[in-house]
Scaffold this motif. Sequence first.
Motif, PDB file in Angstrom:
ATOM      1  N   CYS A 139       1.058  -1.670  -0.044  1.00 31.37           N
ATOM      2  CA  CYS A 139      -0.322   0.292  -0.326  1.00 31.37           C
ATOM      3  C   CYS A 139       0.964   1.015   0.120  1.00 31.37           C
ATOM      4  CB  CYS A 139      -0.936  -0.282   1.270  1.00 31.37           C
ATOM      5  SG  CYS A 139      -1.652  -1.561   1.510  1.00 31.37           S
ATOM      6  N   TYR A 140       2.433   1.357   0.750  1.00 29.29           N
ATOM      7  CA  TYR A 140       2.395   2.727   0.871  1.00 29.29           C
ATOM      8  C   TYR A 140       3.223   2.638  -0.297  1.00 29.29           C
ATOM      9  CZ  TYR A 140       5.808   5.849   2.926  1.00 29.29           C
ATOM     10  OH  TYR A 140       6.050   6.428   2.897  1.00 29.29           O
ATOM     11  N   THR A 141       3.931   2.143  -1.527  1.00 23.08           N
ATOM     12  CA  THR A 141       4.676   2.088  -2.235  1.00 23.08           C
ATOM     13  C   THR A 141       3.766   2.691  -3.083  1.00 23.08           C
ATOM     14  OG1 THR A 141       5.281  -0.564  -2.511  1.00 23.08           O
ATOM     15  CG2 THR A 141       5.601   0.378  -4.115  1.00 23.08           C
ATOM     16  N   CYS A 142       2.668   3.141  -3.546  1.00 24.42           N
ATOM     17  CA  CYS A 142       1.782   3.756  -4.245  1.00 24.42           C
ATOM     18  C   CYS A 142       1.524   4.620  -3.265  1.00 24.42           C
ATOM     19  CB  CYS A 142       0.623   2.938  -4.741  1.00 24.42           C
ATOM     20  SG  CYS A 142       1.077   1.977  -5.965  1.00 24.42           S
ATOM     21  N   HIS A 143       1.014   4.324  -2.398  1.00 29.43           N
ATOM     22  CA  HIS A 143       0.518   5.571  -1.548  1.00 29.43           C
ATOM     23  C   HIS A 143       0.987   6.625  -0.496  1.00 29.43           C
ATOM     24  CE1 HIS A 143      -4.346   4.893  -1.634  1.00 29.43           C
ATOM     25  NE2 HIS A 143      -3.606   3.623  -2.259  1.00 29.43           N
ATOM     26  N   GLN A 144       2.176   6.313   0.166  1.00 27.37           N
ATOM     27  CA  GLN A 144       3.662   7.392   0.506  1.00 27.37           C
ATOM     28  C   GLN A 144       2.357   7.823   1.626  1.00 27.37           C
ATOM     29  OE1 GLN A 144       5.676   8.585  -1.956  1.00 27.37           O
ATOM     30  NE2 GLN A 144       5.274   7.295  -3.602  1.00 27.37           N
ATOM     31  N   GLY A 145       2.103   7.275   2.499  1.00 25.73           N
ATOM     32  CA  GLY A 145       0.924   8.392   3.603  1.00 25.73           C
ATOM     33  C   GLY A 145      -0.454   9.207   3.063  1.00 25.73           C
ATOM     34  N   GLN A 146      -0.295   8.535   2.107  1.00 30.34           N
ATOM     35  CA  GLN A 146      -2.290  10.004   1.851  1.00 30.34           C
ATOM     36  C   GLN A 146      -2.886   8.948   0.591  1.00 30.34           C
ATOM     37  OE1 GLN A 146       0.123  12.744  -1.455  1.00 30.34           O
ATOM     38  NE2 GLN A 146       1.955  12.872  -0.457  1.00 30.34           N
ATOM     39  N   ARG A 147      -3.702   9.256   0.789  1.00 35.86           N
ATOM     40  CA  ARG A 147      -5.361   9.054   0.460  1.00 35.86           C
ATOM     41  C   ARG A 147      -4.960   8.549  -0.660  1.00 35.86           C
ATOM     42  NH1 ARG A 147     -10.839  11.143   2.629  1.00 35.86           N
ATOM     43  NH2 ARG A 147     -11.290  10.415   0.160  1.00 35.86           N
ATOM     44  N   HIS A 148      -4.808   9.850  -1.710  1.00 36.04           N
ATOM     45  CA  HIS A 148      -4.633   9.421  -2.872  1.00 36.04           C
ATOM     46  C   HIS A 148      -2.794   9.789  -3.324  1.00 36.04           C
ATOM     47  CE1 HIS A 148      -8.616  10.363  -3.336  1.00 36.04           C
ATOM     48  NE2 HIS A 148      -8.525  11.426  -2.336  1.00 36.04           N
ATOM     49  N   PRO A 149      -2.270   8.587  -3.756  1.00 32.55           N
ATOM     50  CA  PRO A 149      -1.420   8.338  -4.483  1.00 32.55           C
ATOM     51  C   PRO A 149      -0.508   9.628  -5.059  1.00 32.55           C
ATOM     52  CG  PRO A 149      -2.404   6.281  -5.142  1.00 32.55           C
ATOM     53  CD  PRO A 149      -3.620   7.049  -4.208  1.00 32.55           C
ATOM     54  N   PRO A 150       0.769  10.340  -4.275  1.00 32.45           N
ATOM     55  CA  PRO A 150       0.612  11.626  -4.889  1.00 32.45           C
ATOM     56  C   PRO A 150       1.361  11.363  -6.658  1.00 32.45           C
ATOM     57  CG  PRO A 150       2.604  10.724  -3.370  1.00 32.45           C
ATOM     58  CD  PRO A 150       0.755   9.572  -3.214  1.00 32.45           C
ATOM     59  N   VAL A 151       1.696  10.523  -7.003  1.00 29.77           N
ATOM     60  CA  VAL A 151       2.399  10.021  -8.452  1.00 29.77           C
ATOM     61  C   VAL A 151       1.288   9.637  -9.470  1.00 29.77           C
ATOM     62  CG1 VAL A 151       4.275   9.727 -10.203  1.00 29.77           C
ATOM     63  CG2 VAL A 151       4.797  10.316  -7.307  1.00 29.77           C
ATOM     64  N   LYS A 152       1.017  10.543 -10.247  1.00 35.99           N
ATOM     65  CA  LYS A 152       0.068  10.328 -11.378  1.00 35.99           C
ATOM     66  C   LYS A 152       0.302  10.904 -12.517  1.00 35.99           C
ATOM     67  CE  LYS A 152      -3.838   9.736  -8.532  1.00 35.99           C
ATOM     68  NZ  LYS A 152      -5.427  10.469  -8.383  1.00 35.99           N
ATOM     69  N   ALA A 153       0.329   9.284 -13.537  1.00 37.60           N
ATOM     70  CA  ALA A 153       0.626   9.901 -15.036  1.00 37.60           C
ATOM     71  C   ALA A 153      -0.234  10.813 -15.308  1.00 37.60           C
ATOM     72  CB  ALA A 153       0.541   8.767 -15.718  1.00 37.60           C
ATOM     73  N   LYS A 154       0.310  12.050 -16.027  1.00 39.85           N
ATOM     74  CA  LYS A 154      -0.844  13.669 -16.855  1.00 39.85           C
ATOM     75  C   LYS A 154      -1.408  13.256 -17.877  1.00 39.85           C
ATOM     76  CE  LYS A 154       0.464  16.987 -13.314  1.00 39.85           C
ATOM     77  NZ  LYS A 154       1.872  16.671 -12.628  1.00 39.85           N
ATOM     78  N   ALA A 155      -0.908  12.934 -18.406  1.00 39.34           N
ATOM     79  CA  ALA A 155      -0.640  12.192 -20.031  1.00 39.34           C
ATOM     80  C   ALA A 155      -0.902  10.748 -20.195  1.00 39.34           C
ATOM     81  CB  ALA A 155      -0.247  13.525 -21.030  1.00 39.34           C
ATOM     82  N   PRO A 156      -1.121  10.293 -21.303  1.00 34.96           N
ATOM     83  CA  PRO A 156      -1.177   8.560 -21.921  1.00 34.96           C
ATOM     84  C   PRO A 156       0.608   9.474 -22.999  1.00 34.96           C
ATOM     85  CG  PRO A 156      -2.897   9.438 -23.201  1.00 34.96           C
ATOM     86  CD  PRO A 156      -2.526  10.443 -21.546  1.00 34.96           C
ATOM     87  N   ALA A 157       1.129   9.472 -22.200  1.00 38.68           N
ATOM     88  CA  ALA A 157       2.554   9.688 -22.871  1.00 38.68           C
ATOM     89  C   ALA A 157       3.407   8.454 -23.801  1.00 38.68           C
ATOM     90  CB  ALA A 157       4.124  10.584 -22.003  1.00 38.68           C
ATOM     91  N   THR A 158       3.613   7.344 -22.461  1.00 35.67           N
ATOM     92  CA  THR A 158       4.453   6.312 -23.924  1.00 35.67           C
ATOM     93  C   THR A 158       3.017   5.234 -23.241  1.00 35.67           C
ATOM     94  OG1 THR A 158       4.689   5.471 -21.719  1.00 35.67           O
ATOM     95  CG2 THR A 158       5.678   6.651 -23.385  1.00 35.67           C
TER      96      THR A 158
END
Length: 168
Positions: A139-158
């Motif tokens: 869970c922590y790998t993605c959430h990193q202490g937050q309800r919404h995982p902080p890192v997200k892709a902004k656009a479908p770059a690849t």
Amino acid sequence: MRRFVSLAALLLCGTVVMVAGQAQPPAPAAPQAPAPAGGPPADWLPPTPKNLKLLPKDTDPKQLMEIMRGFNAAMGVRCVYCHVAGPDPNDMSAYNFESDRKEHKEATRAMMKYTDAVNQAFPKEVGEAPKPGESYVTCYTCHQGQRHPPVKAKAPATPGAPAAPPRP
Ligand code: HEC
Ligand code: HEC
């Protein structure tokens, strides 16, 4: 049901990051988000669980609390985020923990299965899949202490990196 639960033990709690190929047990000192303020006192234990659907039915209250505190830390939330509380969320005796009424509890069950699936699908080209009871992704790998995982892709770059779904 498949042996989902072996993983339950600690992987869910969230912080274990193992390097592929290293056959080491999860490091207890893996970086961990500080648990958010509040919540039950350190020695508080819940009643014997009655409604476990994924964790082993015989998970004892102490093991259960390690996992639950792991959820709190992985997401930066408190018990009341997933569990039905009484008028005062600090009053542990007024919780109905077995209730499935809170949608975040069901979402969490889905996320537990998802996290398990990600670990099971570890690419053999990269290394050995985690053994039962271990996990690379938590869970922590993605959430990193937050309800919404902080890192997200902004656009479908690849291809293979689709944009994140809209927030609920
Ligand atoms: C992110 C969501 C989440 C958080 C936060 C959380 N829990 Fe849970 N809890 C769950 C889920 C999901 C289950 C059921 C697991 C299953 O079905 O195997 C559960 C089960 C339980 C149970 C067993 C209830 C029963 O009778 O079956 C207890 C007790 C419990 N949690 C206590 C706590 C406490 C205390 C906290 C805060 C320290 C907490 N939980 C924080 C999601 C959460
Ligand atoms: C591979 C990355 C990943 C992993 C692993 C992961 N999550 Fe999530 N989680 C997400 C994403 C992405 C969302 C949805 C986007 C958002 O809420 O901002 C989400 C949403 C959630 C939500 C709903 C949030 C809300 O407020 O609506 C809960 C609850 C949740 N995750 C719990 C967990 C728990 C508990 C675990 C570990 C058992 C876990 N997640 C593991 C990526 C992940």
